[in-house]
Design an enzyme around this catalytic site. Sequence first.
Site, short mmCIF file in Angstrom:
data_model
loop_
_atom_site.label_atom_id
_atom_site.label_comp_id
_atom_site.label_asym_id
_atom_site.label_seq_id
_atom_site.Cartn_x
_atom_site.Cartn_y
_atom_site.Cartn_z
N CYS A 131 85.64 22.46 -1.14
CA CYS A 131 86.88 21.66 -1.19
C CYS A 131 87.59 21.65 0.17
CB CYS A 131 87.83 22.20 -2.27
SG CYS A 131 87.13 22.19 -3.93
N ARG A 132 88.30 22.74 0.50
CA ARG A 132 89.15 22.73 1.69
C ARG A 132 88.37 22.73 3.00
NH1 ARG A 132 92.42 27.89 -0.06
NH2 ARG A 132 90.37 28.24 -1.00
N SER A 133 87.42 23.66 3.16
CA SER A 133 86.78 23.77 4.48
C SER A 133 85.90 22.58 4.84
CB SER A 133 86.05 25.11 4.65
OG SER A 133 85.04 25.29 3.70
N ASN A 144 83.67 26.73 -0.05
CA ASN A 144 83.07 25.78 0.90
C ASN A 144 82.68 24.46 0.24
OD1 ASN A 144 80.17 25.66 3.17
ND2 ASN A 144 82.21 24.87 3.48
N ASP A 162 94.60 26.22 -2.46
CA ASP A 162 93.34 25.91 -3.14
C ASP A 162 93.55 24.75 -4.12
OD1 ASP A 162 91.04 25.88 -4.61
OD2 ASP A 162 91.03 28.03 -5.05
N CYS A 192 86.84 28.65 3.72
CA CYS A 192 87.64 28.77 2.50
C CYS A 192 86.85 29.66 1.53
CB CYS A 192 87.99 27.41 1.92
SG CYS A 192 86.57 26.41 1.41
#
Length: 160
Positions: free
Chosen positions: A21-23, A19, A132, A16
Site C-alpha cells: 500500500c504505502r511504500s 509493501n 496505514d 512500510c
Amino acid sequence: MNTDETMQPVSVLMVCLGNICRSPLAEAALRQAAEREGLALHVDSAGTGGWHVGNPPDHRAQEVAQRLGDIDISDLRARQVSAQDFYTFDHILAMDSNNLADLQALRPADATANLALLLDYVPGQQGHAVADPYYGDISVFEMTWVQVSAATAAFARNLR
Ligand code: 4NP
C-alpha cells in the site's frame, strides 16, 4: 546534492509494513518527483513483514496511482526488507514509527544507510506518520497518495 565521487545515483528505499500500500505509492511518487526535478535516483520499496512477498500492490493502491498520479504500479512486487539493504541504500525511509522501530532493530551496527521517517523531510511534519490505509476505503488511499506525493516532492527538493 549527490556528493558520491563515482556519481552513482542516490538510492532510496521506502519501507512500510506490507509493501503493498504505502511504500509502493511512495516509490512511484518519488520516481515522479525525481523526474520532475531532473534527479537521477534509484528507488525501491520493501516491507518489514513478509506476508505479501511476491504480490503486486493492493488494487486500491494501483487505482489511485493510476488515477491521481497517472502511474502504472501493477508491475511492482512486494519484498521484505533485509539487513543488506542498510548497505545498499543511501536512504531508508519509514512510513510510520512502528516501521521505524522494526528497522532500527534490524539495522546492523555499521550500517551506512541514513534511516528516517519519510515525513521528517516535510517542514512541520517531523515525527509524523503516513497512516496505514489497509483497513480504510479508497478515500484513505487517495489521502495516502496526496501525502506521499507532497512528502517525496519535499524529499527530492532537499536532495538538490
Ligand atoms: P502497507 O499496508 O504496510 O502500507 O503495505 C498494509 C498491508 C497489509 C497489511 C497491513 C498493512 N496486513 O495486515 O496484511
